[in-house]
Write a protein that holds these residues in place. Sequence first.
Motif, PDB file in Angstrom:
ATOM      1  N   THR A  55       6.857  43.864  57.175  1.00 40.76           N
ATOM      2  CA  THR A  55       7.236  43.784  55.762  1.00 40.76           C
ATOM      3  C   THR A  55       8.217  42.656  55.531  1.00 40.76           C
ATOM      4  OG1 THR A  55       7.108  46.190  55.758  1.00 40.76           O
ATOM      5  CG2 THR A  55       8.050  45.151  53.831  1.00 40.76           C
ATOM      6  N   ALA A  56       9.196  42.546  56.418  1.00 42.53           N
ATOM      7  CA  ALA A  56      10.208  41.507  56.242  1.00 42.53           C
ATOM      8  C   ALA A  56       9.555  40.127  56.237  1.00 42.53           C
ATOM      9  CB  ALA A  56      11.243  41.600  57.353  1.00 42.53           C
TER      10      ALA A  56
ATOM     11  N   ILE B 166       7.589  39.568  53.026  1.00 47.15           N
ATOM     12  CA  ILE B 166       8.450  39.314  51.864  1.00 47.15           C
ATOM     13  C   ILE B 166       8.906  37.864  51.888  1.00 47.15           C
ATOM     14  CG2 ILE B 166      10.692  39.835  50.864  1.00 47.15           C
ATOM     15  CD1 ILE B 166      10.308  42.706  51.632  1.00 47.15           C
TER      16      ILE B 166
ATOM     17  N   ARG C  30       7.936  34.904  49.138  1.00 46.73           N
ATOM     18  CA  ARG C  30       8.942  34.159  48.378  1.00 46.73           C
ATOM     19  C   ARG C  30       8.753  32.667  48.491  1.00 46.73           C
ATOM     20  NH1 ARG C  30      14.213  37.420  50.093  1.00 46.73           N
ATOM     21  NH2 ARG C  30      14.046  39.089  48.580  1.00 46.73           N
TER      22      ARG C  30
ATOM     23  N   SER D 190      -0.154  47.889  55.771  1.00 50.42           N
ATOM     24  CA  SER D 190      -0.025  47.938  54.330  1.00 50.42           C
ATOM     25  C   SER D 190       1.410  47.636  54.018  1.00 50.42           C
ATOM     26  CB  SER D 190      -0.373  49.317  53.844  1.00 50.42           C
ATOM     27  OG  SER D 190       0.510  49.700  52.843  1.00 50.42           O
TER      28      SER D 190
ATOM     29  N   SER E 137       3.393  48.824  51.433  1.00 51.02           N
ATOM     30  CA  SER E 137       3.583  49.622  50.228  1.00 51.02           C
ATOM     31  C   SER E 137       4.886  49.292  49.539  1.00 51.02           C
ATOM     32  CB  SER E 137       3.526  51.109  50.557  1.00 51.02           C
ATOM     33  OG  SER E 137       4.290  51.381  51.701  1.00 51.02           O
ATOM     34  N   HIS E 138       5.852  48.810  50.339  1.00 50.84           N
ATOM     35  CA  HIS E 138       7.072  48.343  49.691  1.00 50.84           C
ATOM     36  C   HIS E 138       6.771  47.189  48.769  1.00 50.84           C
ATOM     37  CE1 HIS E 138       9.438  50.383  52.739  1.00 50.84           C
ATOM     38  NE2 HIS E 138       8.735  49.778  53.644  1.00 50.84           N
TER      39      HIS E 138
ATOM     40  N   LEU F 125       7.035  46.509  44.720  1.00 53.98           N
ATOM     41  CA  LEU F 125       7.890  45.484  44.160  1.00 53.98           C
ATOM     42  C   LEU F 125       7.105  44.441  43.396  1.00 53.98           C
ATOM     43  CD1 LEU F 125      10.245  44.842  47.193  1.00 53.98           C
ATOM     44  CD2 LEU F 125      10.780  46.046  45.111  1.00 53.98           C
ATOM     45  N   TRP F 126       5.980  44.065  43.942  1.00 56.51           N
ATOM     46  CA  TRP F 126       5.275  42.945  43.309  1.00 56.51           C
ATOM     47  C   TRP F 126       3.827  43.284  43.106  1.00 56.51           C
ATOM     48  CZ3 TRP F 126       7.914  41.516  48.062  1.00 56.51           C
ATOM     49  CH2 TRP F 126       9.214  41.078  47.809  1.00 56.51           C
TER      50      TRP F 126
END
Lengths: 544, 436
Positions: B147-148, B151, B155, B175, B177-178, B182-183
């Motif tokens: 996820t990190a 993200i 960006r 996945s 899901s975070h 958020l987006w």
Amino acid sequence: MSPLDRIANVSTLKQHEVDKLYKVEHKPIVSTAEQLCFLIRPRIQTVTWICDLVNYDKALGRVRRYKIIFTPQKFFACESVLEERGVFGDVSCDQWDFNLLPVDDDIISLELPEFFTDTFLAGDQRWVRTVGSSLHLLHSLFGPFSKVYGIGRIAKMVYESFRMQLQTEETRTKGDAQIENVFIIDREDDSVCLCDRRGPGDPFCSQVVYEGLVDDVFRIKCGCVEFSPDVTASDKSVKVMLNSQDKVFSEIRNEHFSNVFGFLSQKARTLQTSYDKRRGMDIKQMKTFVSGELKGLKQEHRLLSLHIGASEAMMKRKTKQDFQELLRTEHSMLEGFELRECISFIEDHINRQVPAPLCSAPYRRRELQTSYGFDHLLTFSSLKTLGLVQEQQTAETLSAMETRVGRLVNDRTAGKLTEAISSLAKKSNFRALSRKLHLVPKVEDYDLHVPKDMAYVFSGAYVPLSCRLIEQVLDRESWSGMEEVTRLLNGHEFNVTGSASSPGADSQRRVLVLFLGGCTFSEIAALRFLAREKGQMPFRPGTQ
Amino acid sequence: MDTPSSTNISTKLVSTKISTSLVPTHISTRLVSTHISIYTSTGLVSTNFTTKLVSTNISIRLVLTTISIRLVSTNIFTRSVPTNLPVPFRLKWCVFQDFVGDLSPEETVQRLSARKGHVAMERFRSLQDKLLLLDYAVSGNDGNTITAVLIFMKRTLSKELWGEWRTLRYVPETSQSHTATLWCESGCSLIGRLSPQLLQYKEHLNISDENKRRDFLKSCISLPFSAEDAALVQDHFTLLERQIIIEAADSQAEKSGKSNVFQKFPRKASILNMPLITTLYYCVYYHYHESEGSYSSPSNLRQTFKVSEKQFFTSALSALSKLKSWSEVDSLFSSKSWLGFSRKKSPLSYGRVVDILHKNSAPSSVLVQYVALVEDPEQRLALAQKHKCHDIVINTFRDMKDRQMLVQYRDKVERGSDEERKITDLLNNSQIRWKN
């Protein structure tokens, strides 16, 4: 009851100058405190609420210090939410590695209720490392594991994560190995045996073990259950801790429900005779009796009445739901005959909007939808992705698996498979598996009082798959001879023989079974039975 | 004079500028000060120190060598984590490296997994580096790390590229899901499991106002669902629309006090967002007699949503029984055949019918009719005994020619009642050939 209560209850916290406890919700906090501390699970929703709170305070010009403690892990995504909302500098974040909660003598819970939905449904692997670090913790507490067996893709990942942590972090082991065998099972490709209300269970089998029934009817949380006034026969509800400390409970928990009443009445009689003993006592004996035994007796008496009340409540509820018929339907589905009656029975249940049992038979998805609500469109797609639902376009029906929609009717939260879902993904697979592993015993009269094998947890109809797997693998000490079975379960099995320096005396007997995605009480009961039979002591962490 | 400048330092990364001022050897005592500035790619680390010379003719070694030895021994300028470092120091090594300025993608991922502090990924500016980072993250199996990385990539990449990179790399079984939460507007769906249209549809759960939800659902209809799903979404929308209309009309009627039925049976909850069957039940309950044209008539619902006969029947039966309108219940069953006779037919088994009636406290006169219609004699017997429909029991025993059971049953019946007399008559009837 939450895990926090098991560790530090309100009075303890107050001793440490905690002013008040609030539940984190989406509304401002009214308090004069200068410092606010949030103890939360790392969910985006909660973090956004906190951001709103902080911004609200800032708008009012109030200056406070905030601390957020994430348990069990701090996630990058949560921090980035804080960053985006411009709140990152105002709060300090921390992490509380709360990995293991001993619920009973032989059960440890990892308390990760989101594990199943996140990992298997959403495909998000963020909890893999958490589980790995729990294993790491156990490793450091109990010494190195001699052998590790596992099956399932996620199980493999967890093991790898554990190994990686061993390499990169300091490990202090307390000497001798106390756990000999570790078994990691995950519930994903194991499409045959999948979830129950809050975690995996066994396909469409209602629980008939006492503990399982209590869970079904009253919901056990963190080893604690709340009995409502009509059970306690008093005017308030009682919270009871259910573990082996409770003498009455520890004896009946694994028993089939039909045995329970007999046992309870017998217990009542013995209790009565113990009380009556005091008639023939003189002063001195009386004194010892009062100081020593009476308290214990009274305690037992109280517990006994609670359990009797609970049993009665459960009986009532179950007869209301045609429990017997339900069981019969389940059994016949397991064995694969009388399917048509089963289907009509299920359809009936759907139409009446009551919990419907599982089946692997054609049914109309539309019907389910109309009966239980449209939110379940999402549930079905989730089921499909889990491989539980298969579409087969025949003339007019879609063959698929049903969901045991007990609480779906009330909760109506789609996409959240916290309700009982279970199924046979591939009908043929299940049949083949059940034949190979003898999951359905072919015994005519199954004696539930003196059970011969683990099938008693489902009234002699079915042996839980996971338990059978464990039994076989431990007997053979490897996966050899089970290639077909593992193929049916989609592979990913592994076994690793670690280097146990000196296996301690006890280690021969201890087995650690890790259920990724939770397990049901029926399975626990079955495992305990297995343990008694084989003379081994199982020891079970589960994620739920 | 040793100048350890070039031999152990990788010039690619670091440029060292060492300026020293040294005292020639013939001078006996002099202060020596050495200034050493070491420039690294991220900043200046400089040290200044002085030493005091004691004797002559001593070849002066630059004190720098001690520093250089220290630096060199830790191989600061090489990329990999030195394996001779003990385990506890390896991560601290990474921290140091990060400060100095260069972690490889693999190390970055390791550092992220270990979750010890923030890791700057900004140095990975080329697309290749980013994808490499992602590869390592995925192979590490830690969802948080993945996820990190994602993200970060989101960006720093344009929207189009963000959508396209998926063709370059397949991220299996992950996945975010975070990130989805958020987006959500991102065109590309990283949600491995739920398709994008379903994800959007899922949003409807967050909308509490029913009108907004209805409009949202309307917008969802155009999404590319599968045929089956599309029909269901359409139905969902139509149902909600109806429910809003019915709710508005009914709450109005209730408040104004004009309608009797709402007075007699006040509403307990609103009909909004209830499943179809519940809505049907409600409509039967409150609006049974309305013509098909009206929105709240059950037959209208039945037609619009193509409710199956069985479903409709069950709901109607339950609702009417609750209302205790037994004649209506009766009319549910009757159907006029072409000969003009009416006979009872039911899509449900009569046993079930009796159950439902019983739950709603139907009087035994009503129950009796339906128990009599149960086909299976054993079931019929069981039901009749349960509901005390004595006549049926007696007749069944008579049909089965079971004398014993009849005798037993006589004891259960009230003394002196009609039933007892009937049993006695039957028992005395010599024409019946009893089997026992």
